[in-house]
Design an enzyme around this catalytic site. Structure first.
Site, PDB file in Angstrom:
ATOM      1  N   ARG A 166       0.740  -1.267  -0.210  1.00  0.00           N
ATOM      2  CA  ARG A 166      -0.258   0.050  -0.006  1.00  0.00           C
ATOM      3  C   ARG A 166       0.748   1.157   0.073  1.00  0.00           C
ATOM      4  NH1 ARG A 166      -1.893  -3.640   3.923  1.00  0.00           N
ATOM      5  NH2 ARG A 166      -3.997  -4.261   3.507  1.00  0.00           N
ATOM      6  N   LYS A 189      -1.967  -2.634   8.108  1.00  0.00           N
ATOM      7  CA  LYS A 189      -3.489  -2.367   8.721  1.00  0.00           C
ATOM      8  C   LYS A 189      -3.762  -3.184  10.040  1.00  0.00           C
ATOM      9  CE  LYS A 189      -6.306  -0.624   4.850  1.00  0.00           C
ATOM     10  NZ  LYS A 189      -7.655  -0.906   4.071  1.00  0.00           N
ATOM     11  N   HIS A 257      -2.725   2.850  -5.982  1.00  0.00           N
ATOM     12  CA  HIS A 257      -3.232   1.479  -5.398  1.00  0.00           C
ATOM     13  C   HIS A 257      -3.405   0.447  -6.502  1.00  0.00           C
ATOM     14  CE1 HIS A 257      -4.641  -0.470  -1.909  1.00  0.00           C
ATOM     15  NE2 HIS A 257      -5.844  -1.011  -2.703  1.00  0.00           N
ATOM     16  N   ARG A 260      -0.887  -2.027  -6.765  1.00  0.00           N
ATOM     17  CA  ARG A 260      -1.005  -3.240  -5.747  1.00  0.00           C
ATOM     18  C   ARG A 260      -2.027  -4.268  -6.410  1.00  0.00           C
ATOM     19  NH1 ARG A 260      -1.098  -4.816  -0.197  1.00  0.00           N
ATOM     20  NH2 ARG A 260      -3.404  -5.238   0.483  1.00  0.00           N
ATOM     21  N   HIS A 283      -4.068  -9.440   3.472  1.00  0.00           N
ATOM     22  CA  HIS A 283      -5.585  -9.379   3.640  1.00  0.00           C
ATOM     23  C   HIS A 283      -6.064 -10.314   4.898  1.00  0.00           C
ATOM     24  CE1 HIS A 283      -6.161  -8.432  -0.889  1.00  0.00           C
ATOM     25  NE2 HIS A 283      -6.073  -7.382  -0.276  1.00  0.00           N
ATOM     26  N   TYR A 292      -9.394 -11.180  -6.950  1.00  0.00           N
ATOM     27  CA  TYR A 292      -8.511 -11.145  -8.169  1.00  0.00           C
ATOM     28  C   TYR A 292      -8.886 -12.503  -9.032  1.00  0.00           C
ATOM     29  CZ  TYR A 292      -6.346  -7.604  -5.354  1.00  0.00           C
ATOM     30  OH  TYR A 292      -5.893  -6.413  -4.795  1.00  0.00           O
TER      31      TYR A 292
END
Length: 311
Positions: A166, A189, A257, A260, A283, A292
C-alpha cells in the site's frame, strides 16, 4: 445528521460510542478519517433509534432494538438515497458496535446482529495490463526534472508494483529498513506484520534514489523525502501517477493503489497460489484476495465473447 437527531442521542449512548471508537481505534490503528466515518455512521443510527422511540431514552432504548426497528432504519436510509453498498457498510459498523455494547451492558443483540446486509455488486479491482504497468513505472519518473525526485518517484511506484505494498506502507519505511534485502518486514493495517519479498528491480530503484537523495538517512528518518526533507505525502505520488496516466491515455483507475492490484493479478495469472498472495498482501480474509480470481475470470470471458463466432 440533523440537529434534532444529534440532540436526541442520550449522553450515555454518546459516551458509549466515544468509548467504543477510542477502544477500536487503539486496537485497529484507525486513521482519523476512519474514526470520523464510524462516528458519522453510528451517530446517524443512534439518532434514528432515539427519534424512532420517541426521543432521548438512554441506553435502554438501544437494548430494546428489534427486527422491526432495524428494518425501519434500513428503509429510511434507502429512502434518503443511501445506496446498497453504503448501507452494507453502515450496517457492518452498527453490528460491530453492538457486539461490543451487548457484551458490556449484558443484553441480547440478536435482532441487530441477524439483520441481513443488502445485496450489491462488488467492485472488482482494476489492475493495469502488464505492459502498461511496466511503462508507467518509467513514465512516473519523467514528471519532474530534478533527478533525485525522479528517482524517488520511480522507487516508490516500483515498490508498490514489485512488492504489492500500500502507498502508506511504502511511505512509512524508515532508515532502519535500509539497505533493502531480499525481504522486507511491513506493518500493515491493524498493526498486522507481514514479510514480503523484495525483487531485484525494486532494490535497485531504491539504491539509485538513495545515491541521489540530498537528505541524510538518520535513524528514524523516513526513507522517502519531500522536497524540503520531510516525509513524502501520498498526494505527491498520486499527482505524479495522474500526470503519467494522462500522458499514456490510461483511465482514472490507474492510481498508485492500482499497482498493488496489478501485483496481485499478475502474480495470480502467472500461477501464484491464492493463499500465498493473501499473505503477501496482508489481507485478513481470503475472500478479499479471491476478488482477483474474479478479475481473471472477467478477463477470460471478455476474450471469449470477442473470439466466439456468432450465428
Amino acid at each position: 445528521m440533523s440537529a434534532e437527531g444529534s440532540l436526541a442521542i442520550s449522553p450515555a449512548a454518546r459516551d458509549a460510542l466515544q468509548t467504543w471508537l477510542e477502544t477500536q481505534s487503539a486496537l485497529m490503528d484507525w486513521s482519523d478519517r476512519t474514526v470520523e466515518a464510524y462516528r458519522g455512521d453510528l451517530g446517524e443510527f443512534l439518532a434514528f433509534i432515539a427519534l424512532h422511540e420517541g426521543g432521548t431514552q438512554g441506553m435502554a432504548a438501544l437494548a430494546r432494538v428489534g427486527v422491526s426497528d432495524m428494518r425501519a432504519w434500513m428503509a429510511r436510509s434507502r429512502a434518503s438515497g443511501v445506496g446498497p453498498r453504503s448501507l452494507a457498510r453502515k450496517l457492518s459498523a452498527v453490528k460491530s458496535f453492538y457486539r461490543w455494547l451487548a457484551d458490556r451492558e449484558g443484553f441480547d443483540a440478536t435482532a441487530v446482529l441477524s439483520a441481513r446486509s443488502p445485496k450489491y455488486q462488488r467492485k472488482l479491482p482494476r489492475p493495469l495490463a502488464e505492459a502498461d504497468a511496466a511503462q508507467i513505472l518509467a513514465q512516473v519518473g519523467e514528471q519532474d526534472a530534478r533527478q533525485w525526485i525522479s528517482a524517488r518517484d520511480i522507487a516508490v511506484v516500483t515498490l508498490l508494483y514489485g512488492c504489492g505494498l500500500r502507498i502508506s506502507e511504502a511511505l512509512s519505511l524508515t532508515a532502519e529498513a535500509l539497505p533493502l534485502g531480499e525481504s522486507l518486514r511491513i506493518l500493515g493495517k491493524g498493526q498486522k506484520e507481514r514479510v514480503v519479498p523484495v525483487i531485484a528491480p525494486a532494490r535497485r530503484a531504491v539504491e539509485v534514489y538513495l545515491d541521489l537523495c540530498p537528505w541524510p538517512m538518520e535513524p528514524g528518518a523516513p526513507v522517502f523525502r519531500a522536497v524540503k526533507g520531510g516525509a513524502l505525502a501520498p498526494r505527491t505520488i498520486q499527482a505524479a501517477m495522474a500526470k503519467a496516466r494522462a500522458q499514456m491515455g490510461l483511465p482514472a483507475s490507474a492510481t498508485p493503489h492500482a499497482l498493488r492490484h496489478s501485483f496481485a493479478t499478475h502474480l495470480l495469472n502467472a500461477g501464484g497460489d491464492l493463499r500465498a498472495i493473501q499473505e503477501l498482501l496482508g489481507h485478513a480474509s481470503l475472500a478479499t484476495t479471491q476478488a482477483y480470481t474474479a478479475v481473471d475470470s472477467a478477463r477470460l470471458m471478455d476474450v471469449y465473447r470477442k473470439a466466439h463466432p456468432r450465428g
